[in-house]
Scaffold this active site. Structure first.
Site, mmCIF file in Angstrom:
data_model
loop_
_atom_site.group_PDB
_atom_site.id
_atom_site.type_symbol
_atom_site.label_atom_id
_atom_site.label_comp_id
_atom_site.label_asym_id
_atom_site.label_seq_id
_atom_site.Cartn_x
_atom_site.Cartn_y
_atom_site.Cartn_z
ATOM 1 N N HIS A 158 -9.639 0.892 -1.330
ATOM 2 C CA HIS A 158 -9.526 1.631 -0.073
ATOM 3 C C HIS A 158 -10.918 1.661 0.560
ATOM 4 C CE1 HIS A 158 -5.780 2.901 -1.852
ATOM 5 N NE2 HIS A 158 -5.499 3.737 -0.860
ATOM 6 N N HIS A 213 1.492 4.760 -2.652
ATOM 7 C CA HIS A 213 1.134 5.517 -3.844
ATOM 8 C C HIS A 213 2.379 6.182 -4.422
ATOM 9 C CE1 HIS A 213 -3.293 5.338 -3.044
ATOM 10 N NE2 HIS A 213 -2.859 5.199 -1.795
ATOM 11 N N HIS A 242 0.864 -1.182 0.000
ATOM 12 C CA HIS A 242 0.000 0.000 0.000
ATOM 13 C C HIS A 242 0.900 1.232 0.000
ATOM 14 C CE1 HIS A 242 -3.875 2.022 1.786
ATOM 15 N NE2 HIS A 242 -3.180 2.876 1.047
ATOM 16 N N GLU A 248 -11.218 3.714 6.000
ATOM 17 C CA GLU A 248 -10.240 4.652 6.555
ATOM 18 C C GLU A 248 -11.000 5.788 7.254
ATOM 19 O OE1 GLU A 248 -6.451 7.427 5.111
ATOM 20 O OE2 GLU A 248 -7.890 6.695 3.624
ATOM 21 N N ASP A 305 1.762 3.992 2.727
ATOM 22 C CA ASP A 305 0.737 4.815 2.092
ATOM 23 C C ASP A 305 1.350 5.927 1.233
ATOM 24 O OD1 ASP A 305 -1.765 5.684 1.374
ATOM 25 O OD2 ASP A 305 -2.430 6.215 3.375
ATOM 26 N N ASP A 306 1.657 7.067 1.838
ATOM 27 C CA ASP A 306 2.262 8.215 1.150
ATOM 28 C C ASP A 306 3.422 8.705 2.021
ATOM 29 O OD1 ASP A 306 0.171 8.842 -1.120
ATOM 30 O OD2 ASP A 306 -0.995 8.537 0.722
#
Length: 345
Positions: free
Chosen positions: A196, A18, A16, A199, A277-278
């Site tokens: 997703h 990006h 996961h 969240e 994630d990021d």
């Protein structure tokens, strides 16, 4: 061996992450200069100061604005290659990367520039560092299902080089059911599918993703803890959750890592995985997330090794590769624990 040393050498997969969320401030500024893109910040310090978010939408506003510095194939190559170098240094053996084509094509960037840059970097990383990878195209849920289907068609020339399709973006007001036909078509074409959910959205969104969209992994999935029957069903299915603790903390989904449901779900028998994630926006790559969980929950080396095993169990890789990765995790755990057992004897 300290927890930091154990995590640093622990073989793992990241599922996961990006691509657009891994642009570090120095590269962000260089790309803006290279492409003549006007931005609001002139120094790395100013840019990092902007990485304070009140919620998911607040982050997405900056995230989409930041994508403007990605214009040419070389830009996408540089961003992807930088992440994969860092992942390799963090003992990541395999990564499955998200990218959002719609955010680029909608501003006039040719889809070929995106694909050539990202795929070229992934091939280079495999050849130079031995790290394998897969690419997952994410449909933005605030857009229409018709736009998602158009994206699927636009990517047709690269279908054989794509791993799968997913669903991302702001959850509130955009339930998974909105994309039922899109996911059905992706499955019919033989792609892996993920979404997703849970969240900021409710447990019902997790259930919809699993039962209606028939996903093979849920990205985040935090809200499932609000539905005991759903938790039991996810455990029965060994449905992977790609959880991102530091992302949730930065976006104020949780007030502290100790409040994250990861440990409860792990104890309940779910296939929980840890991811970043990021990472450039949230201040933590995959190892930082492992260590944050270790410190918050008092995870043992066996717990950390189980999370790493889960990452390979959940990865879309051949069984032979999976078993080889399990063996590497077990070997690392034995090397770390063995001397301690001998000392006690």
């Amino acid at each position: 061996m300290t927890p930091e040393q154990f995590v640093a050498g622990l073989p793992k997969a990241e599922l996961h992450m990006h691509v657009e969320g891994s642009i570090e401030p120095d590269l962000f500024l260089r790309l803006a200069r290279r492409n003549g893109v006007a931005i609001r910040w002139s120094t790395e310090e100013e840019l990092r100061a902007a990485y304070r978010f009140s919620d998911l939408q607040d982050f997405l506003d900056l995230y989409y604005d930041g994508c403007r510095v990605l214009v040419r194939a070389q830009d996408f190559h540089d961003v992807t290659r930088a992440y994969m170098r860092r992942a390799h240094a963090d003992s990541v053996l395999h990564c499955e990367l998200f990218f959002g084509p719609q955010g680029h094509t909608s501003r006039g960037v040719p889809i070929a520039a995106v694909m050539d840059g990202v795929l070229g970097a992934m091939e280079e990383a495999r050849a130079q560092d031995g790290i394998t990878g897969g690419l997952i195209a994410v449909a933005q849920r605030h857009r229409s299902e018709e736009e998602a289907l158009a994206m699927l068609d636009e990517l047709a020339p690269w279908h054989e080089r794509l791993l799968g399709f997913g669903l991302g973006g702001a959850e509130v007001g955009n339930p998974p059911a909105k994309f039922a036909r899109f996911f059905e078509r992706c499955r019919t074409l033989g792609f892996k599918v993920v979404a997703h959910a849970g969240e900021e959205g409710p447990a019902a969104y997790v259930r919809e993703s699993v039962e209606l969209l028939q996903v093979q992994r849920v990205d985040h999935g935090n809200a499932c803890v609000d539905d005991a029957a759903l938790v039991s069903e996810l455990a029965r299915r060994r449905m992977p959750l790609t959880m991102c603790p530091l992302s949730n903390l930065k976006l104020q989904v949780i007030d502290s890592v100790a409040e994250h449901p990861l440990k409860r779900l792990l104890d309940a028998g779910l296939c929980v995985t840890v991811n970043s994630d990021d990472p450039s926006y949230f201040g933590g790559y995959v190892n930082d997330n492992y260590l944050a969980c270790q410190q918050a929950f008092g995870l043992s080396r066996q717990d950390l090794a189980q999370l790493a095993r889960n990452s390979f169990e959940a990865a879309f890789i051949p069984q032979e590769q999976r078993l080889a990765a399990f063996a590497q995790v077990d070997d690392w755990l034995a090397r770390a624990v063995g001397p301690e057992l001998e000392a006690k004897e």
